[in-house]
Design an enzyme around this catalytic site. Sequence first.
Site, mmCIF file in Angstrom:
data_model
loop_
_atom_site.group_PDB
_atom_site.id
_atom_site.type_symbol
_atom_site.label_atom_id
_atom_site.label_comp_id
_atom_site.label_asym_id
_atom_site.label_seq_id
_atom_site.Cartn_x
_atom_site.Cartn_y
_atom_site.Cartn_z
ATOM 1 N N THR A 18 -78.985 -45.242 -11.051
ATOM 2 C CA THR A 18 -77.808 -44.798 -11.790
ATOM 3 C C THR A 18 -77.925 -43.321 -12.177
ATOM 4 O O THR A 18 -76.947 -42.594 -12.226
ATOM 5 C CB THR A 18 -77.650 -45.636 -13.082
ATOM 6 O OG1 THR A 18 -77.865 -47.009 -12.773
ATOM 7 C CG2 THR A 18 -76.267 -45.476 -13.674
ATOM 8 N N ARG A 22 -86.377 -43.064 -10.715
ATOM 9 C CA ARG A 22 -87.261 -43.441 -11.828
ATOM 10 C C ARG A 22 -88.314 -44.413 -11.344
ATOM 11 O O ARG A 22 -88.003 -45.399 -10.695
ATOM 12 C CB ARG A 22 -86.468 -44.071 -12.960
ATOM 13 C CG ARG A 22 -85.584 -43.040 -13.594
ATOM 14 C CD ARG A 22 -84.954 -43.493 -14.875
ATOM 15 N NE ARG A 22 -84.014 -42.444 -15.266
ATOM 16 C CZ ARG A 22 -83.026 -42.595 -16.113
ATOM 17 N NH1 ARG A 22 -82.845 -43.756 -16.692
ATOM 18 N NH2 ARG A 22 -82.231 -41.593 -16.401
ATOM 19 N N SER A 117 -85.201 -40.681 -19.246
ATOM 20 C CA SER A 117 -84.264 -40.971 -20.326
ATOM 21 C C SER A 117 -84.851 -41.862 -21.415
ATOM 22 O O SER A 117 -85.835 -41.500 -22.047
ATOM 23 C CB SER A 117 -83.004 -41.576 -19.733
ATOM 24 O OG SER A 117 -82.004 -41.662 -20.708
ATOM 25 N N HIS A 118 -84.293 -43.043 -21.580
ATOM 26 C CA HIS A 118 -84.686 -43.935 -22.666
ATOM 27 C C HIS A 118 -85.878 -44.818 -22.302
ATOM 28 O O HIS A 118 -86.327 -45.610 -23.117
ATOM 29 C CB HIS A 118 -83.495 -44.817 -23.028
ATOM 30 C CG HIS A 118 -82.953 -45.518 -21.822
ATOM 31 N ND1 HIS A 118 -82.276 -44.853 -20.827
ATOM 32 C CD2 HIS A 118 -83.052 -46.795 -21.423
ATOM 33 C CE1 HIS A 118 -81.962 -45.707 -19.889
ATOM 34 N NE2 HIS A 118 -82.409 -46.889 -20.207
ATOM 35 N N ASP A 284 -81.730 -40.224 -27.501
ATOM 36 C CA ASP A 284 -82.730 -40.847 -26.629
ATOM 37 C C ASP A 284 -83.726 -39.827 -26.078
ATOM 38 O O ASP A 284 -83.734 -38.666 -26.475
ATOM 39 C CB ASP A 284 -82.050 -41.601 -25.483
ATOM 40 C CG ASP A 284 -81.415 -40.664 -24.470
ATOM 41 O OD1 ASP A 284 -81.011 -39.558 -24.867
ATOM 42 O OD2 ASP A 284 -81.328 -41.026 -23.283
ATOM 43 N N ASP A 286 -84.084 -37.997 -23.419
ATOM 44 C CA ASP A 286 -83.650 -36.707 -22.855
ATOM 45 C C ASP A 286 -82.436 -36.136 -23.579
ATOM 46 O O ASP A 286 -81.839 -35.151 -23.115
ATOM 47 C CB ASP A 286 -83.378 -36.843 -21.356
ATOM 48 C CG ASP A 286 -82.281 -37.834 -21.041
ATOM 49 O OD1 ASP A 286 -82.074 -38.788 -21.822
ATOM 50 O OD2 ASP A 286 -81.611 -37.655 -20.009
ATOM 51 N N ASP A 288 -79.336 -37.223 -24.174
ATOM 52 C CA ASP A 288 -77.930 -37.371 -23.768
ATOM 53 C C ASP A 288 -77.234 -38.569 -24.419
ATOM 54 O O ASP A 288 -76.018 -38.671 -24.384
ATOM 55 C CB ASP A 288 -77.770 -37.385 -22.238
ATOM 56 C CG ASP A 288 -78.583 -38.463 -21.560
ATOM 57 O OD1 ASP A 288 -79.294 -39.220 -22.255
ATOM 58 O OD2 ASP A 288 -78.528 -38.534 -20.314
ATOM 59 N N ARG A 289 -78.016 -39.474 -25.036
ATOM 60 C CA ARG A 289 -77.383 -40.629 -25.692
ATOM 61 C C ARG A 289 -77.310 -40.423 -27.200
ATOM 62 O O ARG A 289 -78.069 -39.630 -27.758
ATOM 63 C CB ARG A 289 -78.203 -41.894 -25.450
ATOM 64 C CG ARG A 289 -78.279 -42.275 -24.007
ATOM 65 C CD ARG A 289 -79.013 -43.596 -23.866
ATOM 66 N NE ARG A 289 -79.019 -43.969 -22.467
ATOM 67 C CZ ARG A 289 -79.143 -45.203 -22.022
ATOM 68 N NH1 ARG A 289 -79.309 -46.186 -22.879
ATOM 69 N NH2 ARG A 289 -79.112 -45.456 -20.732
ATOM 70 N N SER A 372 -73.032 -47.514 -23.176
ATOM 71 C CA SER A 372 -74.485 -47.434 -23.316
ATOM 72 C C SER A 372 -74.892 -46.229 -24.160
ATOM 73 O O SER A 372 -75.841 -45.539 -23.827
ATOM 74 C CB SER A 372 -75.113 -47.348 -21.935
ATOM 75 O OG SER A 372 -74.528 -46.270 -21.214
ATOM 76 N N LYS A 383 -73.591 -36.436 -20.466
ATOM 77 C CA LYS A 383 -73.319 -36.935 -21.802
ATOM 78 C C LYS A 383 -74.209 -36.171 -22.773
ATOM 79 O O LYS A 383 -75.210 -35.589 -22.369
ATOM 80 C CB LYS A 383 -73.519 -38.446 -21.881
ATOM 81 C CG LYS A 383 -74.866 -38.971 -21.436
ATOM 82 C CD LYS A 383 -74.802 -40.496 -21.364
ATOM 83 C CE LYS A 383 -76.139 -41.126 -21.032
ATOM 84 N NZ LYS A 383 -76.394 -41.187 -19.589
HETATM 85 C C1 VG1 Z 1 -77.858 -47.132 -17.879
HETATM 86 C C2 VG1 Z 1 -76.519 -47.228 -18.582
HETATM 87 C C3 VG1 Z 1 -75.539 -46.245 -17.981
HETATM 88 C C4 VG1 Z 1 -76.131 -44.835 -18.055
HETATM 89 C C5 VG1 Z 1 -77.489 -44.822 -17.375
HETATM 90 C C6 VG1 Z 1 -78.173 -43.487 -17.500
HETATM 91 O O1 VG1 Z 1 -77.706 -47.465 -16.526
HETATM 92 O O2 VG1 Z 1 -76.013 -48.544 -18.504
HETATM 93 O O3 VG1 Z 1 -74.310 -46.331 -18.656
HETATM 94 O O4 VG1 Z 1 -75.284 -43.907 -17.420
HETATM 95 O O5 VG1 Z 1 -78.344 -45.800 -17.973
HETATM 96 O O6 VG1 Z 1 -78.348 -43.128 -18.844
HETATM 97 P P1 VG1 Z 1 -78.057 -48.921 -15.937
HETATM 98 O O7 VG1 Z 1 -77.850 -48.797 -14.460
HETATM 99 O O8 VG1 Z 1 -79.457 -49.215 -16.351
HETATM 100 O O9 VG1 Z 1 -77.107 -49.863 -16.604
HETATM 101 V V1 VG1 Z 1 -79.650 -42.164 -19.235
HETATM 102 O O10 VG1 Z 1 -79.507 -41.769 -20.900
HETATM 103 O O11 VG1 Z 1 -80.842 -43.159 -18.660
HETATM 104 O O12 VG1 Z 1 -79.466 -40.829 -18.290
HETATM 105 CO CO CO Z 2 -80.715 -40.355 -21.456
#
Ligand code: VG1
Ligand code: CO
Length: 550
Positions: A18, A22, A117-118, A284, A286, A288-289, A372, A383
């Site tokens: 997404t 990773r 990210s998270h 989070d 990085d 962005d959340r 999310s 974001k």
């Molecule tokens: C998750 C979220 C999605 C978001 C993505 C990246 O993806 O559901 O809405 O855009 O993480 O966010 P998934 O495929 O695990 O549902 V981040 O803050 O990891 O860049």
């Molecule tokens: Co993130």
Amino acid sequence: MTIRIVATTPFNDQKPGTSGLRKKVAVFQSSGYLENFVQAIFDTIFDNAAAPPGCTLVLGGDGRYFNREAIQIILRMAAANGVAKVLVGQGGILSTPAASCVIRKYATFGGIILSASHNPGGPDGDFGIKYNTDNGGPAPEKITDAVFARSRELTSYRTVDAPDVGLDQVGSCTLGGMRVEIIDPVADYAELMESLFDFGAIRALIGSGFRLCFDAMHAVTGPYAREILERRLGAPAGTVINGVPLPDFGGGHPDPNLTYAGQLVAIMYGPDRNAAPDLGAASDGDGDRNMILGRHFFVTPSDSLAIIAANATLAPGYAAGLAGIARSMPTSAAADRVAGKLGVPCYETPTGWKFFGNLMDAGKVTLCGEESFGTGSSHVREKDGLWAVLFWLNILAKRRLSVEEIAHRHWAEFGRNIYSRHDYEALPSDVAAGVMAQVKGRFAELTGRRFGDYRVKFCDDFSYTDPIDGSLSTGQGLRIGFDDGSRIVFRLSGTGTEGATLRIYLEAFEPDPARHRVDAQQALAGLIDIAHELSQLKQRTGRTQPTVIT
Ligand code: VG1
Ligand code: CO
């Protein structure tokens, strides 16, 4: 400078998810793994195996374990691939929205962001990498697919032999003929925020005794939040908690939700309600959340998007109004109701920020959001966690109501989209695929079927045709819509690194203000039962409870 061509065996598991590639840190540390993917990016974005003259890239990450080593590897490879200049965040740090801001401000060719990210960090945690294009946004699928294809056929990568570059002092140096500029990671971003929000009004709010707590979760936003909230907006020292970025995020899970931001939740839901700060927020890994909390009150990300949209003109950067709104498919339709009232279009895209880029570039939308904990606007192409917090502060400064009061008044005006997401983490991949196949297998007999009070209006496997470039994305989640506007969505995560994560998204609409204070899980209980029945969840997974409920 001598370019060294190093032989490598191609990998077949470098498909970006997404939000980039990773994997476990150990995978990225294995010989040639990071190098192979970086060379695949360069081969894809540069014609004829060389960067165009004067090509500048941005490079930085969330500071997690392996960030610094990866930056040195990428710098040497960039020099060998003909890049003229790289802007690197001091200490190797750049939040994802700040990287997007810098790419746009200095009109660079693009950038490489190092983050998972998270996901947890540290030697046993996760690492990640993604490429953003010159608009500052995540590369579209056309590019990520090409990078994946290239990663599977590469037999060598290019690098130079050069010592490590010092990352800790702002300034510039050269590496194998390439210029490396170490930049302040916060300054450009903070300046952009000052241009969008009424800092004077927020300073006055804070000066009036309003209290705020921001949990940086030992991730990248610590330095950003301290500079902006404590230094520029005058919030007292200590407003930012867990503000020092650590390579393992202090052993925590840098995901700003009710489960993982436990310390902040305890502060905002303490026994003495009035002792809690007026606003609680977290970001989070990085940056962005975002999560927004009032006293004993949680604002769902879907509601946050809708409330920001309804109040947008209170912020100077949005005083002229919104061109449109976009939300990811699983995000609730709360924003659609605001768009309807404002008379602006609302777009429904697949999950992942990369799908918003074209709409923003074409000027069709101003605000975007995901359920999310992702909210953002066309000020950058990612974001943006702190941006959302500042938007809330700006709204609170102008309206002088509590967070909860703002949400209740919003629901009274638009109705409430009651919403929850249930995640089942670390399922065996075949079991998760079986659940999806089971649900899809029921589609043929579902339309028109009744489940108690609910009657199925439609069901489909969501696909999206980009209105700007016509590209088609299929298999983006299974939707089951009911006559009363309720909805169940089944989707597999594309960001995990262990087995599969199944997400079940649940939504019901409640127009009656007398019932707006209901508990979401209770209000959604009927839909939860239907979701379990349709998917044979317990039989197939052996799970009786979700791993995380949001
Ligand atoms: C998750 C979220 C999605 C978001 C993505 C990246 O993806 O559901 O809405 O855009 O993480 O966010 P998934 O495929 O695990 O549902 V981040 O803050 O990891 O860049
Ligand atoms: Co993130």
